[in-house]
Write a protein that holds these residues in place. Structure first.
Motif, PDB file in Angstrom:
ATOM      1  N   TYR A  82       0.826  -1.207   0.000  1.00 37.13           N
ATOM      2  CA  TYR A  82       0.000   0.000   0.000  1.00 37.13           C
ATOM      3  C   TYR A  82       0.864   1.263   0.000  1.00 37.13           C
ATOM      4  N   GLY A  83       2.014   1.184   0.636  1.00 38.57           N
ATOM      5  CA  GLY A  83       2.932   2.315   0.614  1.00 38.57           C
ATOM      6  C   GLY A  83       3.462   2.577  -0.778  1.00 38.57           C
ATOM      7  N   LYS A  84       3.788   1.505  -1.481  1.00 37.98           N
ATOM      8  CA  LYS A  84       4.258   1.647  -2.855  1.00 37.98           C
ATOM      9  C   LYS A  84       3.164   2.240  -3.734  1.00 37.98           C
ATOM     10  N   LEU A  85       1.930   1.809  -3.521  1.00 39.77           N
ATOM     11  CA  LEU A  85       0.798   2.335  -4.283  1.00 39.77           C
ATOM     12  C   LEU A  85       0.584   3.816  -3.995  1.00 39.77           C
ATOM     13  N   LEU A  86       0.686   4.199  -2.717  1.00 38.89           N
ATOM     14  CA  LEU A  86       0.508   5.597  -2.340  1.00 38.89           C
ATOM     15  C   LEU A  86       1.558   6.481  -3.002  1.00 38.89           C
ATOM     16  N   ILE A  87       2.812   6.021  -3.003  1.00 38.58           N
ATOM     17  CA  ILE A  87       3.881   6.785  -3.642  1.00 38.58           C
ATOM     18  C   ILE A  87       3.608   6.934  -5.133  1.00 38.58           C
ATOM     19  N   SER A  88       3.110   5.868  -5.768  1.00 35.38           N
ATOM     20  CA  SER A  88       2.795   5.934  -7.195  1.00 35.38           C
ATOM     21  C   SER A  88       1.720   6.978  -7.471  1.00 35.38           C
ATOM     22  N   VAL A  89       0.693   7.005  -6.624  1.00 32.29           N
ATOM     23  CA  VAL A  89      -0.392   7.980  -6.796  1.00 32.29           C
ATOM     24  C   VAL A  89       0.135   9.405  -6.636  1.00 32.29           C
ATOM     25  N   LEU A  90       0.985   9.620  -5.632  1.00 35.46           N
ATOM     26  CA  LEU A  90       1.548  10.957  -5.407  1.00 35.46           C
ATOM     27  C   LEU A  90       2.433  11.377  -6.560  1.00 35.46           C
ATOM     28  N   PHE A  91       3.199  10.426  -7.107  1.00 34.56           N
ATOM     29  CA  PHE A  91       4.038  10.729  -8.270  1.00 34.56           C
ATOM     30  C   PHE A  91       3.185  11.162  -9.450  1.00 34.56           C
ATOM     31  N   ILE A  92       2.098  10.440  -9.690  1.00 37.35           N
ATOM     32  CA  ILE A  92       1.212  10.775 -10.804  1.00 37.35           C
ATOM     33  C   ILE A  92       0.609  12.168 -10.597  1.00 37.35           C
ATOM     34  N   CYS A  93       0.155  12.438  -9.378  1.00 36.16           N
ATOM     35  CA  CYS A  93      -0.424  13.756  -9.075  1.00 36.16           C
ATOM     36  C   CYS A  93       0.594  14.868  -9.281  1.00 36.16           C
ATOM     37  N   GLU A  94       1.811  14.644  -8.804  1.00 34.86           N
ATOM     38  CA  GLU A  94       2.845  15.666  -8.925  1.00 34.86           C
ATOM     39  C   GLU A  94       3.227  15.881 -10.387  1.00 34.86           C
ATOM     40  N   THR A  95       3.416  14.794 -11.125  1.00 32.59           N
ATOM     41  CA  THR A  95       3.817  14.903 -12.524  1.00 32.59           C
ATOM     42  C   THR A  95       2.731  15.578 -13.351  1.00 32.59           C
ATOM     43  N   PHE A  96       1.475  15.147 -13.147  1.00 34.29           N
ATOM     44  CA  PHE A  96       0.381  15.750 -13.898  1.00 34.29           C
ATOM     45  C   PHE A  96       0.162  17.197 -13.458  1.00 34.29           C
ATOM     46  N   GLY A  97       0.437  17.482 -12.190  1.00 38.30           N
ATOM     47  CA  GLY A  97       0.344  18.859 -11.707  1.00 38.30           C
ATOM     48  C   GLY A  97       1.309  19.770 -12.420  1.00 38.30           C
ATOM     49  N   PHE A  98       2.534  19.279 -12.659  1.00 38.21           N
ATOM     50  CA  PHE A  98       3.502  20.084 -13.396  1.00 38.21           C
ATOM     51  C   PHE A  98       3.055  20.306 -14.836  1.00 38.21           C
TER      52      PHE A  98
END
Length: 393
Positions: free
Chosen positions: A67-83
């Motif tokens: 679940y930690g790995k999944l959470l990091i993946s979601v945050l990465f997607i949010c950050e990348t798409f945010g940029f």
């Protein structure tokens, strides 16, 4: 681009916040190297690096499990798409600043320029091989330094600012006769946290850089040099921009600059060209992930025409989604504030501190334990309150 505006929101006390966040994130960048030296009990992958922590995904799995790995993946997607959204806003607002006075574009609204930006970005997003764009990504470094030196030159040469956003005598655009400034606006403290923290959102790249270093013992020194250069640049931009434009500083400092001078023209066009390469590079990981899902789930060969057609549709929809978010967002500062608060405080402060204290609890002294626990809690609190302030104010 937004640091003078961040200081405008909070007053000169914002410089202290900038220094504190710089020190804290420099520390967390260095402990990432120590976390990478940790040997997990279970292998993370097959192959020679089965027990090596290569990046944030591995850290999330070791400390928090799947679940930690999944959470990091979601945050990465949010950050990348945010940029991606940030680049779209930068492009649209600077095109509006440059072209808005021309007869053909006089009737255009900001949403029209945002749509034009999305159309400009789209061709490069449809390309599957983006290796050639990596060479042009160096423009980003050039853009940052040109922006800093251009603002300094504008202030030192007493070049008149954009009268549309600067009202004399409170806004002078000069470093010799500074604009009106304020010591503190504590009511805006939460709102400006994300605007400053977004400048320290690059922690995800540090583990990759360390993996590629021949002498990993030099990693802390590399981080120190990196932070010395970036922090000085941030400090100079924040101070000089606020002195020049004071309480009229805009979310993008280029908007405050007059378009009548060669210096301003060069800076603004460099800022306009830079996102064209960065947008496609940031969108690519998300698009490739969705395409991989199609390949695995529906067994569509990558060489088939159907796959290429669906790939194009996915990329067009992603660009369209970014455009919808940008048009719906109240301002550039709102998008940056949410990204800085939600993603940067989590990834660059809370996550490294929590991983470090969880993995090395028995090896740390009481001071380091308390410091990292407080750092993790501080990051979570700032992420929640900063996001709330950015969305509601």
């Amino acid at each position: 681009l937004s640091l003078p505006y961040a200081i405008r929101l909070c007053g000169w006390i914002g410089i202290g916040v900038l220094v504190v966040l710089s020190i804290l994130t420099c520390y967390t960048a260095k402990i990432l190297g120590k976390i990478q030296d940790y040997v997990p009990a279970e292998k993370l992958r097959d192959g020679p690096r089965a027990y090596c922590i290569d990046g944030f995904h591995d850290m999330g799995q070791v400390v928090f499990g799947v679940y930690g790995k999944l959470l990091i993946s979601v945050l990465f997607i949010c950050e990348t798409f945010g940029f991606c959204c940030v680049f779209l806003i930068i492009e649209g607002e600077n095109l509006s600043h440059q072209l808005g006075h021309m007869p053909y574009f006089e009737s255009w609204q900001k949403t029209d320029f945002m749509t034009l930006s999305a159309i400009i970005f789209l061709p490069s997003c449809l390309l599957r091989n983006l290796s050639w764009l990596a060479y042009f990504s160096a423009v980003g470094v050039l853009s940052s330094f040109c922006l800093l030196f251009g603002v300094l030159a504008t202030g030192l040469l007493n070049i008149a600012p954009n009268a549309e956003f600067c009202d004399a005598p409170d806004c002078t655009g000069s470093l010799y006769t500074p604009s009106k400034t304020d010591p503190a606006h504590m009511e805006n403290l939460l709102q400006m946290l994300g605007l400053i923290m977004v400048g320290f959102s690059g922690h995800a790249v540090f583990p990759t850089l360390r993996n590629d270093m021949v002498n990993k013992e030099d990693y802390p020194q590399m981080v120190n040099v990196t932070y010395a250069v970036t922090s000085v640049a941030y400090f100079m931009m924040a101070c000089c921009g606020y002195l020049m434009f004071g309480n009229s500083a805009q979310p993008e400092v280029t908007v405050n600059m007059s378009t009548d001078t060669v210096i301003a023209q060069v800076i603004i066009w460099i800022v306009i060209v830079n996102p064209i390469t960065k947008f496609a590079l940031d969108l690519a990981p998300i698009a490739l992930g969705l395409e991989a899902f199609l390949t695995v789930s529906f067994r569509i060969p990558e060489s088939s025409r159907l796959f290429l057609f669906l790939s194009g549709i996915i990329r067009i929809l992603l660009v369209g989604l970014a455009l919808i978010i940008v048009i719906s967002a109240p301002s550039f500062a709102t998008v940056l504030g949410v990204m800085g608060s939600l993603c940067s405080f989590t990834m660059s402060l809370s996550f490294p501190c929590w991983c470090y204290v969880r993995l090395f609890w028995h090896d740390l002294g009481w001071f380091e334990r308390i410091f990292n626990l407080v750092g993790a809690a501080f990051g979570v609190i700032c992420a929640i309150l900063g996001t709330w302030a950015s969305l509601t104010r």
